[in-house]
Scaffold this active site. Sequence first.
Site, PDB file in Angstrom:
ATOM      1  N   HIS A 171       0.849  -1.188   0.000  1.00 42.26           N
ATOM      2  CA  HIS A 171       0.000   0.000   0.000  1.00 42.26           C
ATOM      3  C   HIS A 171       0.887   1.241   0.000  1.00 42.26           C
ATOM      4  O   HIS A 171       1.219   1.764   1.067  1.00 42.26           O
ATOM      5  CB  HIS A 171      -0.909   0.003   1.232  1.00 42.26           C
TER       6      HIS A 171
ATOM      7  N   PRO B 192      -5.677  -5.325  11.218  1.00 43.50           N
ATOM      8  CA  PRO B 192      -7.139  -5.282  11.260  1.00 43.50           C
ATOM      9  C   PRO B 192      -7.583  -3.897  11.749  1.00 43.50           C
ATOM     10  O   PRO B 192      -7.268  -3.503  12.874  1.00 43.50           O
ATOM     11  CB  PRO B 192      -7.496  -6.372  12.269  1.00 43.50           C
TER      12      PRO B 192
ATOM     13  N   HIS C  52      -3.897   2.906  -3.434  1.00 44.97           N
ATOM     14  CA  HIS C  52      -4.132   2.484  -2.055  1.00 44.97           C
ATOM     15  C   HIS C  52      -3.557   1.106  -1.776  1.00 44.97           C
ATOM     16  O   HIS C  52      -2.811   0.924  -0.808  1.00 44.97           O
ATOM     17  CB  HIS C  52      -5.629   2.480  -1.741  1.00 44.97           C
TER      18      HIS C  52
ATOM     19  N   GLU D 176     -17.331  -4.933  24.793  1.00 44.60           N
ATOM     20  CA  GLU D 176     -16.463  -6.113  24.852  1.00 44.60           C
ATOM     21  C   GLU D 176     -15.297  -6.026  23.874  1.00 44.60           C
ATOM     22  O   GLU D 176     -14.171  -6.420  24.202  1.00 44.60           O
ATOM     23  CB  GLU D 176     -17.271  -7.389  24.564  1.00 44.60           C
TER      24      GLU D 176
ATOM     25  N   HIS E 198     -27.917 -16.762  24.636  1.00 43.38           N
ATOM     26  CA  HIS E 198     -26.887 -16.608  25.658  1.00 43.38           C
ATOM     27  C   HIS E 198     -26.160 -17.908  25.991  1.00 43.38           C
ATOM     28  O   HIS E 198     -25.183 -17.882  26.737  1.00 43.38           O
ATOM     29  CB  HIS E 198     -27.503 -16.039  26.941  1.00 43.38           C
TER      30      HIS E 198
END
Length: 667
Positions: A31, A120, A266, A415, A477
């Site tokens: 990139h 990520p 990019h 979370e 759950h």
Amino acid sequence: MSANKQDIETLAIDTARILSADAVQKANSGHPGTAMALAPMGHVLWSKFMNYNPKNPDWANRDRFILSCGHACMLQYSFLYLTGYDLSLDDIKNFRQMNSKTAGHPEYGLAPGVDVTTGPLGQGFANGVGFAIAQKHLAARYNKPGFDLFNYKVYVICSDGDMMEGVTSEAASLAGHLELGNLIYLYDDNHISIEGSTDITFNEDVSARFRSYGWHVQDLPDVNDTHALELAIINAKSEAQKPSLIRVRSLIAYGSPNKSGTAGSHGAPLGADELKLVKEFFGFDPDKSFNVPDEVLDYYHKAGAKGTGAEEKWNKLFADYKAKYPELAAEYELLSSGGLPEGWTDALPVFKGSDPKMATRQASGKVLNAIAAKLPNLIGGAADLSPSTETNLKEYDSFTSENRAGRNFHFGIREHAMGSAMNGMALTKGVIPFGATFLMFSEYMRPPIRLAAIMKINPIFVYTHDSIGLGEDGTTHQPVEQLASLRSIPRITVIRPADANETAYAWKVAVEHKDGPVVLVFTRQGLPILDQDKYGKASGLEKGAYILSEGSKGPDLILIATGSEVALIMDAQKQLEADGISTRVVSMPSWELFEKQDAAYKESVFPKASRKRLAVEMASPMGWHKYTTDEGDMLGMTTFGESAPAEDLYKHFGFTIENVVKRAKAL
């Protein structure tokens, strides 16, 4: 600025641009555009502001740097090489090649000067919040008047892509709430992503959004205006209360006549012909590659060398601190080296077989509170679930904007950000972080769990409500596939203890473990405490699997279970023995710990000649065949759960003594 100084800085910036483009072109992968555009930003950070020492990349009070948009890693590699880190021009030339230090995204432990593995999108942004929390906590514990040991900043470069990821919103909200004024984020607002202009998906007012989170925000129209950039960073450093966002407009692949400002620059090399045009644009020889003028290398080496003096000054400060505060200094030296206080395991509680039933989440809470005083570096909390996960340290305060010494963290219902922040905390020497939620919601945390494993770092992920045994909350759950999914991650250690004493040893393993994260999995429902005078010692947990109860003779059958199901197979053993079937019971809290044992130990637990084996676990059967063999069986969950009381669910899904005995006899 004098003309000569301006000329060398311009040459230095342009050298970094072209070096990045050359490396991507040689690799034929990468990139280039963002690295080229942000060279002025890198120049300002590495030559004027960041406190670092290339000769000791792990210096404790260095400023941390995170490239959240890790695809632009040639920007970071270029400046690490130029400023004198142990990264050579050959390493730059080997970008993205096998066994190179210069991987396709920055990797912690691979290239010196890389503080965290990124790639990520959004992860680096949230890691920065963890780094900032850890700095504030260390400062609160160790800094004294006249001894400002830990005052470093956390610098993060992030992108449009980072801003789109949900974890960024979670982390930014938490950082604003906690008033982490040691955060300085530079947002590359280049309006380009892989599919083209970001306006096809993203037109919000990012500055207003961050102001609403409680951040100090500045907007700069041109990354090439290094004077404005310097002033903005000075302003950010002076803002002690609010985290800072500097929104900087850039032109991707600046200097490329045909690809600047386009998605074409990019995620792909510019191409040989276009790269020659870039070099001509900046006044470089178009036929030369990896051309670093001596005066540029000298300029950046001098910038990097400033860190040697800064560290020497800090070392003198620490020596004086050690003379005045010897106990605190010794504590920090021990904990930051990865050591633990002598005798800390003496605080681990021992539970009696005569004690009432106890959920392993409750046992975990008792263990945590027993060892907390012995382990001052053990800090953590939950995603708004500390009463349910039993993770509150009762003798300690909460970490807040007013109290940085607090050891209880309230991550909120975030979370994903909790996991990512824990990674930043775990990468800070002298800190062992834990974070808790329900096992089902580990799904929200998969990126940081995986990255912790990749980095070989040691956050402790605590998950409770581990099966259909949580009952009435129902299908949404009740975890089914989560244990198999977590076990599939390389370099992770999953531990699901069977009772309170195994829980104590699970925490011992988690605290002492190196080279990867530990996942502790606990029950909501009460479990009997296995009598260690009658059955196998809970210390067997450290080997992953152990013989809990032996049969009347050589085993005709081996029953294997984890967690709450161990008590079930213990009851089934009694009936099988009464029916003349010699049955061995094996508690197997951790596959990963068991796989580390030698062949002789494995054979002692699972003799090759004993192939009639039944595993019982209220979870997906995936992976169990390795231990049950092709002559064995596995009683698990092959559907989702239901909403009903736990005892009704056990009966419905076959987790009863009668069914275990039936399945065992069928073998």
